[in-house]
Enzyme design. Structure first.
Site, PDB file in Angstrom:
ATOM      1  N   CYS A  23     -38.950 -21.110  18.086  1.00  9.60           N
ATOM      2  CA  CYS A  23     -39.785 -21.916  18.960  1.00  9.60           C
ATOM      3  C   CYS A  23     -38.904 -22.880  19.736  1.00  9.60           C
ATOM      4  O   CYS A  23     -37.691 -22.962  19.515  1.00  9.60           O
ATOM      5  CB  CYS A  23     -40.841 -22.692  18.166  1.00  9.60           C
ATOM      6  SG  CYS A  23     -40.119 -23.906  17.038  1.00  9.60           S
ATOM      7  N   CYS A  26     -36.761 -25.223  17.750  1.00  5.35           N
ATOM      8  CA  CYS A  26     -35.479 -24.692  17.271  1.00  5.35           C
ATOM      9  C   CYS A  26     -34.402 -24.858  18.339  1.00  5.35           C
ATOM     10  O   CYS A  26     -33.279 -25.290  18.045  1.00  5.35           O
ATOM     11  CB  CYS A  26     -35.618 -23.213  16.907  1.00  5.35           C
ATOM     12  SG  CYS A  26     -36.713 -22.881  15.516  1.00  5.35           S
ATOM     13  N   ASP A 442     -27.680 -23.434  61.026  1.00 10.69           N
ATOM     14  CA  ASP A 442     -26.442 -23.226  61.752  1.00 10.69           C
ATOM     15  C   ASP A 442     -26.668 -22.015  62.661  1.00 10.69           C
ATOM     16  O   ASP A 442     -27.563 -21.206  62.406  1.00 10.69           O
ATOM     17  CB  ASP A 442     -25.311 -22.959  60.763  1.00 10.69           C
ATOM     18  CG  ASP A 442     -24.049 -22.485  61.448  1.00 10.69           C
ATOM     19  OD1 ASP A 442     -23.569 -23.178  62.357  1.00 10.69           O
ATOM     20  OD2 ASP A 442     -23.554 -21.399  61.081  1.00 10.69           O
TER      21      ASP A 442
END
Length: 742
Positions: A23, A26, A442
């Site tokens: 989970c 952890c 650009d």
């Protein structure tokens, strides 16, 4: 742009595969364990099971692995190369499936018999308790063994996680049921938890223990399969790398060697249908090259001597000899994979909050379950009811959805983006994309091809033929453009002799015995050649259109004008229109002259133009826009775009541009197509919406489910199903991004 935490310690980058995490709590614990070490900055991704670590050179991968193992998890180093080992993941998924099958096969009769024995006491026979136990114990012991093992391992190291909640719930339900079966007389009606919810009878929880195991294993299995699909595009990129390569020896022989033995400067052979093993330059041969897997471009490119080719692309029609210019982890393919992995490792503010919550979630739930059971007992409930409510609290509280909310969406989005030639560097780019209101372009190499081409010719075919023959000896971009255009019309161009390049002006030479001058009007003026009034008007017109007017002189007379321009990329106008439909303003920002800039802007539909600016001025223009309250995205490709890309709220770099531009940007557009610009912004926004939806669900689920379970409104079996569905829903919602269409 927010850099990942790992950039705080640039000495080395370490990646570890973490096993045993169940989970988000952890992953948060593993992250805390690593970050307690001096000189370490780590992020742990629960969805991918990978820890990405920046560390000083004094810290070795083995030291980090040992620290993680001491914390109760597994860890192995991952090589920084474009390979992904899925074998451990596949084995774990197969094991989950086998345990799930056994659990389902036994759970069906267990649930049926529990209901029958509970509601029709006359059907019970001698030893019926033993039958229920025989069906239940393999489920709660063998099928649930991985859950129990991780729970026990965590308790030994002082770590409580999702498995702790589930294991405690299953164990409590099983033990309480065994006590109930052993001490109640045979005549006493015994109902299952499910039957009790329906009929109000006394309850035992064997089928609850079995059902919770089934739902948890099913959720884990489908979650694992879904996460595997989520990372499919990344694995597909890694699969583009080859294991072997055919190299040329000094004697000209061909031998097959492992890819690790290919070095820079060594030549290798690519046959039709083979994957190009490394980045390089073609030295011999011609072939169409399929770059779709790398760039998303469907049309093959033509490669011949001098062409740069990319590892991972496929030669289609001919044999190539390529000289390697980048190998192993330095190839473009490896860089792309690292880019995706780093993006998946990065965490947003919401996800970090979710991880912190998950880190303390399990102890809080254990306390709530204990207090809830005690409260029900003090309130006069019988032990059956109190135990049932406590089990429901343990089972319903799943922090997994919190941990999966962001990384699964980012994993799917980065994989889908890679398929489209779009690489999102991290979570910051996603969050910024939502607020962008202005896109600044650009010009050269971004909206235009960056390659000079002939726009118009004034003076007839003789001018074309003579100018093309003379410029065939030139290496200047304008000369190359004129000779290429002329060769398309006159394959056999006349030869030139006495060619002389005149820097800044043009060139001269003898073609078919005639003296030819090709260059700026100033070149002819220097030679005393007068340009007629009609040609002068042409020069003025072409210059107003932003084109370069080249005058062709033959034997002392001005004979014609060749107008050369940087062509607008196909699709640039459509890309700008899409940005306008998204509600974004557009601007052209270039160092080119105002006439050329205005011409390109009018052609593609951009209203605002700022021209003739230096690189530092580009960044200043971006800052001025930001100070006026605009949120700016900058699109560029060159070294001169680096400061502006870094200054903008969101930087998008054309992937074929310079390393400076790519390094400064938040999103890399590998596909050489302006359409990738709105595609990237749309994908980023779709991903952000998915993440926010996941977080709303994950937080909302836990906020609603826990009080309902504590109030006794949820049967433990239904709680298990809801818990499994919560994680599955988050992964499924993220997987919808696989179907993203520009």
């Amino acid at each position: 742009m927010n850099a990942p935490a790992t950039t705080s310690f640039p000495a080395q980058r370490i990646r570890l595969a973490i096993s045993g995490m169940s989970c988000a709590g952890c992953s948060a614990r593993v992250e805390r364990t690593l970050n307690k070490l001096d000189g370490v900055a780590a992020t742990v991704n629960f969805a991918t099971g990978v820890a990405t670590i920046g560390a000083h050179t004094a810290i070795s991968p083995d030291m980090l692995c040992d620290r993680i193992i001491d914390a109760g998890y597994g860890a192995t180093p991952l090589l920084d190369t474009p390979t992904i080992d899925t074998a451990p993941e596949d084995r774990a998924t197969r094991d989950l499936f086998q345990r799930l099958v056994v659990a389902v096969v036994l759970f069906v009769p267990l649930a049926d018999l529990s209901v029958v024995f509970a509601t029709v006491p006359g059907t019970r026979f001698g030893g019926w308790q033993l039958v229920l136990l025989t069906l239940a114990l393999p489920i709660v012991v063998w099928s649930a063994a991985p859950l129990h093992r991780r729970a026990v391992s965590g308790l030994r190291t002082g770590v409580v996680g999702m498995e702790t909640l589930v294991s405690l719930g299953i164990t409590a339900a099983t033990l309480w049921s065994m006590v109930t079966l052993a001490h109640r007389p045979a005549a006493h009606p015994v109902a299952s938890g499910l039957a009790a919810a329906i009929f109000g009878a006394d309850s035992i929880y064997l089928e609850v223990a079995g059902g919770v195991t089934v739902f948890v294993l099913a959720g884990r299995y489908f979650e694992a399969k879904a996460r595997s699909r989520a990372g499919g595009a990344l694995r597909a990129l890694a699969a583009l790398s080859t294991k072997d390569v055919t190299v040329l020896t000094a004697a000209g022989d061909e031998i097959v060697v492992p890819i690790a033995e290919l070095g820079v400067g060594r030549r290798f052979v690519v046959r039709p249908g083979e994957t190009i093993a490394a980045d390089g330059r073609v030295v011999d041969g011609h072939s169409s090259v399929d770059a779709a897997a790398m760039t998303g471009e469907s049309v093959p490119i033509e490669a011949g001597p001098g062409t740069e080719v990319t590892g991972g692309t496929v030669a289609l029609t001919g044999r190539l000899i390529v000289e390697a210019t980048a190998v192993g982890s330095r190839t473009r393919l490896a860089a792309m994979i690292r880019l995706v992995e780093d993006a998946q490792a990065e965490k947003a503010g919401l996800q970090r909050l979710a991880d912190r919550i998950a880190g303390v979630f399990v102890p809080v739930v254990l306390a709530l379950a204990t207090l809830t059971s005690a409260g029900w007992l003090l309130g006069g409930a019988d032990p059956d009811r109190a135990i049932g409510v406590a089990v429901a609290v343990l089972v319903i509280a799943c922090p997994c959805a919190l941990g999966l909310a962001t990384p699964t969406a980012l994993m799917v989005a980065s994989g889908r983006g890679a398929q489209l030639g779009i690489f999102i560097k991290g979570q910051q780019a996603l969050e910024t994309s939502r607020d962008i209101d202005t896109v600044v372009f650009d010009k050269t190499g971004t909206l235009t091809t960056g390659v000079m081409t002939v726009a118009t010719v004034h003076g007839g075919e003789d001018v074309v033929r003579l100018a093309g023959g003379m410029e065939a000896a030139s290496e200047h971009a304008i000369g190359v453009a004129i000779s290429a255009w002329a060769r398309e019309r006159h394959p056999a161009l006349p030869a030139v002799s006495g060619f002389t390049a005149l820097p800044g002006l043009g060139a001269r030479g003898l073609v078919e015995g005639r003296e030819v001058l090709v260059g700026r009007p100033a070149l002819l003026a220097a030679e005393g050649i007068e340009i007629p009034e009609d040609l002068r008007r042409v020069v003025d017109t072409e210059q107003r259109l932003g084109r370069t007017a080249v005058v062709v002189g033959v034997d002392g007379h001005a004979r014609g004008i060749v107008a050369v321009a940087d062509a607008v990329r196909p699709g640039a106008a459509a890309a700008v229109e899409r940005l306008h439909r998204l509600g974004l303003r557009t601007m052209l920002l270039t160092g080119d002259n105002a006439c050329a800039a205005r011409t390109v802007a009018d052609e593609i539909g951009v209203a605002e133009v700022v021209a003739e600016v230096l690189p530092a001025d580009k960044a200043r223009v971006i800052r001025d826009l930001q100070r006026s309250g605009r949120r700016v995205a900058m699109v560029g490709d060159g070294i001169n775009d680096g400061p502006a890309l870094a200054t903008a709220d969101l930087g998008l770099a054309i992937g074929r541009g310079t390393d400076v531009a790519i390094g400064a940007a938040d999103i890399i557009l590998v596909r050489d197509d302006p359409a990738a610009i709105p595609d990237a912004i749309t994908l980023a926004r779709a991903t952000l919406r998915t993440i926010r939806g996941n977080m709303v669900w994950a937080f909302g689920y836990n906020l609603a489910a826990l009080p309902a379970a504590m109030a006794g409104l949820l049967n433990p079996l239904l709680a298990g199903a809801a818990m499994a569905f919560s994680s599955f829903f988050v992964v499924w919602n993220s997987l919808r991004l696989r179907d993203f269409r520009p």
